[in-house]
Design an enzyme around this catalytic site. Structure first.
Site, PDB file in Angstrom:
ATOM      1  N   ASP A  31      14.857   0.762  -5.971  1.00  0.00           N
ATOM      2  CA  ASP A  31      16.115   0.421  -6.653  1.00  0.00           C
ATOM      3  C   ASP A  31      16.025  -0.940  -7.338  1.00  0.00           C
ATOM      4  O   ASP A  31      16.524  -1.110  -8.451  1.00  0.00           O
ATOM      5  CB  ASP A  31      17.281   0.422  -5.649  1.00  0.00           C
ATOM      6  CG  ASP A  31      17.694   1.831  -5.246  1.00  0.00           C
ATOM      7  OD1 ASP A  31      17.353   2.779  -5.969  1.00  0.00           O
ATOM      8  OD2 ASP A  31      18.353   1.978  -4.196  1.00  0.00           O
ATOM      9  N   PRO A  49       3.396  -6.372   2.917  1.00  0.00           N
ATOM     10  CA  PRO A  49       3.036  -6.678   4.298  1.00  0.00           C
ATOM     11  C   PRO A  49       1.562  -6.485   4.647  1.00  0.00           C
ATOM     12  O   PRO A  49       0.925  -5.543   4.196  1.00  0.00           O
ATOM     13  CB  PRO A  49       3.901  -5.706   5.119  1.00  0.00           C
ATOM     14  CG  PRO A  49       4.313  -4.650   4.171  1.00  0.00           C
ATOM     15  CD  PRO A  49       4.382  -5.290   2.820  1.00  0.00           C
ATOM     16  N   ASN A  50       1.087  -7.419   5.422  1.00  0.00           N
ATOM     17  CA  ASN A  50      -0.259  -7.445   6.007  1.00  0.00           C
ATOM     18  C   ASN A  50      -1.344  -7.900   5.036  1.00  0.00           C
ATOM     19  O   ASN A  50      -2.477  -8.142   5.458  1.00  0.00           O
ATOM     20  CB  ASN A  50      -0.634  -6.082   6.619  1.00  0.00           C
ATOM     21  CG  ASN A  50       0.281  -5.696   7.740  1.00  0.00           C
ATOM     22  OD1 ASN A  50       0.466  -6.464   8.675  1.00  0.00           O
ATOM     23  ND2 ASN A  50       0.906  -4.521   7.658  1.00  0.00           N
ATOM     24  N   HIS A  78      -3.054  -0.906  -5.882  1.00  0.00           N
ATOM     25  CA  HIS A  78      -3.582  -0.739  -4.530  1.00  0.00           C
ATOM     26  C   HIS A  78      -5.071  -1.034  -4.550  1.00  0.00           C
ATOM     27  O   HIS A  78      -5.791  -0.567  -5.443  1.00  0.00           O
ATOM     28  CB  HIS A  78      -3.338   0.681  -4.015  1.00  0.00           C
ATOM     29  CG  HIS A  78      -1.882   1.022  -3.971  1.00  0.00           C
ATOM     30  ND1 HIS A  78      -1.047   0.559  -2.980  1.00  0.00           N
ATOM     31  CD2 HIS A  78      -1.114   1.717  -4.843  1.00  0.00           C
ATOM     32  CE1 HIS A  78       0.177   0.978  -3.240  1.00  0.00           C
ATOM     33  NE2 HIS A  78       0.175   1.680  -4.359  1.00  0.00           N
ATOM     34  N   ILE A  79      -5.512  -1.755  -3.568  1.00  0.00           N
ATOM     35  CA  ILE A  79      -6.930  -2.107  -3.464  1.00  0.00           C
ATOM     36  C   ILE A  79      -7.748  -0.846  -3.195  1.00  0.00           C
ATOM     37  O   ILE A  79      -8.800  -0.622  -3.798  1.00  0.00           O
ATOM     38  CB  ILE A  79      -7.115  -3.140  -2.327  1.00  0.00           C
ATOM     39  CG1 ILE A  79      -6.384  -4.432  -2.695  1.00  0.00           C
ATOM     40  CG2 ILE A  79      -8.593  -3.389  -2.039  1.00  0.00           C
ATOM     41  CD1 ILE A  79      -6.152  -5.361  -1.524  1.00  0.00           C
ATOM     42  N   SER A  80      -7.269  -0.032  -2.281  1.00  0.00           N
ATOM     43  CA  SER A  80      -7.960   1.218  -1.933  1.00  0.00           C
ATOM     44  C   SER A  80      -7.404   2.366  -2.782  1.00  0.00           C
ATOM     45  O   SER A  80      -6.312   2.250  -3.357  1.00  0.00           O
ATOM     46  CB  SER A  80      -7.754   1.523  -0.448  1.00  0.00           C
ATOM     47  OG  SER A  80      -6.371   1.693  -0.165  1.00  0.00           O
ATOM     48  N   GLU A 129       1.794  -1.062 -10.589  1.00  0.00           N
ATOM     49  CA  GLU A 129       1.622  -0.844  -9.149  1.00  0.00           C
ATOM     50  C   GLU A 129       0.126  -0.900  -8.857  1.00  0.00           C
ATOM     51  O   GLU A 129      -0.666  -0.256  -9.548  1.00  0.00           O
ATOM     52  CB  GLU A 129       2.181   0.540  -8.772  1.00  0.00           C
ATOM     53  CG  GLU A 129       1.951   0.900  -7.319  1.00  0.00           C
ATOM     54  CD  GLU A 129       2.388   2.345  -7.007  1.00  0.00           C
ATOM     55  OE1 GLU A 129       3.035   2.994  -7.874  1.00  0.00           O
ATOM     56  OE2 GLU A 129       2.042   2.819  -5.905  1.00  0.00           O
ATOM     57  N   ALA A 147       2.570  -1.084   2.612  1.00  0.00           N
ATOM     58  CA  ALA A 147       3.238   0.052   3.275  1.00  0.00           C
ATOM     59  C   ALA A 147       4.629   0.345   2.709  1.00  0.00           C
ATOM     60  O   ALA A 147       5.103   1.490   2.792  1.00  0.00           O
ATOM     61  CB  ALA A 147       3.322  -0.206   4.771  1.00  0.00           C
ATOM     62  N   TYR A 151     -10.822  -2.532   2.634  1.00  0.00           N
ATOM     63  CA  TYR A 151     -10.174  -3.513   1.753  1.00  0.00           C
ATOM     64  C   TYR A 151     -11.112  -4.596   1.215  1.00  0.00           C
ATOM     65  O   TYR A 151     -10.686  -5.449   0.443  1.00  0.00           O
ATOM     66  CB  TYR A 151      -8.994  -4.164   2.484  1.00  0.00           C
ATOM     67  CG  TYR A 151      -7.947  -3.162   2.921  1.00  0.00           C
ATOM     68  CD1 TYR A 151      -7.200  -2.481   1.967  1.00  0.00           C
ATOM     69  CD2 TYR A 151      -7.736  -2.878   4.265  1.00  0.00           C
ATOM     70  CE1 TYR A 151      -6.251  -1.556   2.347  1.00  0.00           C
ATOM     71  CE2 TYR A 151      -6.782  -1.950   4.664  1.00  0.00           C
ATOM     72  CZ  TYR A 151      -6.047  -1.283   3.702  1.00  0.00           C
ATOM     73  OH  TYR A 151      -5.116  -0.372   4.076  1.00  0.00           O
ATOM     74  N   ASN A 202       1.602  -5.080  -5.356  1.00  0.00           N
ATOM     75  CA  ASN A 202       0.962  -4.292  -4.306  1.00  0.00           C
ATOM     76  C   ASN A 202       1.961  -4.268  -3.148  1.00  0.00           C
ATOM     77  O   ASN A 202       1.992  -5.190  -2.330  1.00  0.00           O
ATOM     78  CB  ASN A 202      -0.365  -4.913  -3.871  1.00  0.00           C
ATOM     79  CG  ASN A 202      -1.067  -4.027  -2.843  1.00  0.00           C
ATOM     80  OD1 ASN A 202      -0.450  -3.119  -2.276  1.00  0.00           O
ATOM     81  ND2 ASN A 202      -2.337  -4.286  -2.602  1.00  0.00           N
ATOM     82  N   ARG A 225      -6.962   8.868   0.978  1.00  0.00           N
ATOM     83  CA  ARG A 225      -6.696   8.474   2.358  1.00  0.00           C
ATOM     84  C   ARG A 225      -5.724   9.461   3.020  1.00  0.00           C
ATOM     85  O   ARG A 225      -5.460  10.532   2.515  1.00  0.00           O
ATOM     86  CB  ARG A 225      -6.186   7.031   2.366  1.00  0.00           C
ATOM     87  CG  ARG A 225      -7.220   6.083   1.718  1.00  0.00           C
ATOM     88  CD  ARG A 225      -6.818   4.655   1.796  1.00  0.00           C
ATOM     89  NE  ARG A 225      -6.702   4.230   3.195  1.00  0.00           N
ATOM     90  CZ  ARG A 225      -6.131   3.079   3.565  1.00  0.00           C
ATOM     91  NH1 ARG A 225      -5.643   2.260   2.651  1.00  0.00           N
ATOM     92  NH2 ARG A 225      -6.064   2.769   4.839  1.00  0.00           N
ATOM     93  N   ARG A 237      -9.986  -8.253   8.120  1.00  0.00           N
ATOM     94  CA  ARG A 237     -10.038  -7.028   8.919  1.00  0.00           C
ATOM     95  C   ARG A 237     -10.351  -5.853   8.001  1.00  0.00           C
ATOM     96  O   ARG A 237     -10.070  -5.900   6.814  1.00  0.00           O
ATOM     97  CB  ARG A 237      -8.668  -6.735   9.575  1.00  0.00           C
ATOM     98  CG  ARG A 237      -8.193  -7.744  10.571  1.00  0.00           C
ATOM     99  CD  ARG A 237      -8.671  -7.385  11.984  1.00  0.00           C
ATOM    100  NE  ARG A 237      -8.044  -8.238  13.001  1.00  0.00           N
ATOM    101  CZ  ARG A 237      -8.371  -9.509  13.218  1.00  0.00           C
ATOM    102  NH1 ARG A 237      -9.292 -10.089  12.484  1.00  0.00           N
ATOM    103  NH2 ARG A 237      -7.766 -10.196  14.167  1.00  0.00           N
TER     104      ARG A 237
HETATM  105  O1  CA2 Z   1      -4.947  -0.407  -0.765  1.00  0.00           O
HETATM  106  C1  CA2 Z   1      -3.951  -1.128  -0.796  1.00  0.00           C
HETATM  107  O2  CA2 Z   1      -3.874  -2.148  -1.467  1.00  0.00           O
HETATM  108  C2  CA2 Z   1      -2.740  -0.776   0.083  1.00  0.00           C
HETATM  109  O3  CA2 Z   1      -1.562  -1.095  -0.639  1.00  0.00           O
HETATM  110  C3  CA2 Z   1      -2.837  -1.596   1.337  1.00  0.00           C
HETATM  111  C4  CA2 Z   1      -1.799  -1.261   2.385  1.00  0.00           C
HETATM  112  C5  CA2 Z   1      -1.664   0.224   2.639  1.00  0.00           C
HETATM  113  O4  CA2 Z   1      -0.494   0.450   3.412  1.00  0.00           O
HETATM  114  C6  CA2 Z   1      -1.572   0.977   1.345  1.00  0.00           C
HETATM  115  O5  CA2 Z   1      -1.608   2.289   1.641  1.00  0.00           O
HETATM  116  C7  CA2 Z   1      -2.715   0.678   0.399  1.00  0.00           C
HETATM  117  C8  CA2 Z   1      -2.119  -1.899   3.706  1.00  0.00           C
HETATM  118  C9  CA2 Z   1      -2.355  -3.363   3.658  1.00  0.00           C
HETATM  119  C10 CA2 Z   1      -2.961  -3.773   4.935  1.00  0.00           C
HETATM  120  O6  CA2 Z   1      -3.632  -4.976   4.725  1.00  0.00           O
HETATM  121  C11 CA2 Z   1      -4.692  -5.237   5.509  1.00  0.00           C
HETATM  122  C12 CA2 Z   1      -5.393  -6.337   5.168  1.00  0.00           C
HETATM  123  C13 CA2 Z   1      -6.498  -6.683   5.897  1.00  0.00           C
HETATM  124  C14 CA2 Z   1      -6.869  -5.939   6.957  1.00  0.00           C
HETATM  125  C15 CA2 Z   1      -6.151  -4.827   7.291  1.00  0.00           C
HETATM  126  C16 CA2 Z   1      -5.036  -4.473   6.571  1.00  0.00           C
END
Ligand code: CA2
Length: 150
Positions: free
Chosen positions: A86, A11-12, A99-101, A97, A76, A24, A73, A106, A19
């Site tokens: 599961d 998601p997102n 994650h970008i960050s 797995e 959340a 990110y 990825n 965090r 953003r």
């Molecule tokens: O760092 C990552 O890739 C995360 O998986 C990104 C998730 C966050 O919940 C994880 O802790 C780490 C959030 C993705 C939100 O995506 C956005 C994209 C653009 C602007 C804001 C949020």
């Protein structure tokens, strides 16, 4: 024919590059997809994003039948979804797995990943480049000769 590598995004992540660039980066998800394809020339690669937990789970079920490896990825859902855990438990191949960050730098609610319990490897904090690294690593895990892009 070789089975596909699935690159699944939660998601997102469709908002990537639009953003919070300080966390990110400025690379969009469509650019990330191009990077992944360039890192695996001639390789069947399914790159997908969804904001829906059930859809991510359905795609993992599909990968169980048709995939050789999963790069995920889960965003959340990483920290909340036992359903995702599961589903991944049923996948017989390597799981990366991603994650970008760096989630460990965090807030505390980003520190406990259910997905890490079943992941072969975890990549975090490399920005969008993490996807390129993950695709290369997946090909190594699958024992495939990697084509080096020009
Ligand atoms: O760092 C990552 O890739 C995360 O998986 C990104 C998730 C966050 O919940 C994880 O802790 C780490 C959030 C993705 C939100 O995506 C956005 C994209 C653009 C602007 C804001 C949020």
């Amino acid at each position: 024919m070789a089975k596909r590598i699935y690159v699944l995004n939660g998601p997102n992540l469709n908002r990537l590059g639009l953003r919070e660039p300080e966390i990110y980066g400025r690379t969009t998800l469509s650019e990330v997809e191009q990077m992944c394809r360039a890192a695996a020339p001639g390789r069947a690669l399914d790159f997908r994003q969804t904001n829906k937990e059930f859809e991510l789970i359905d795609w993992i079920h599909e990968a169980i039948d048709e995939g050789s490896g999963i790069i995920i990825n889960p965003a959340a859902f990483t920290f909340t979804s036992i359903a995702l855990l599961d589903a991944l438990k049923m996948f017989p191949g390597p799981i990366i797995e991603l994650h970008i960050s760096n989630i460990h730098r965090r807030e505390a609610y980003y520190h406990h990943s259910y997905v890490s319990k079943v992941a072969t490897a975890v990549i975090a904090g490399l920005g969008a480049n993490g996807y390129r690294v993950a695709v290369a690593a997946m090909q190594d895990l699958l024992g495939e000769a990697r084509a080096h892009p020009a």
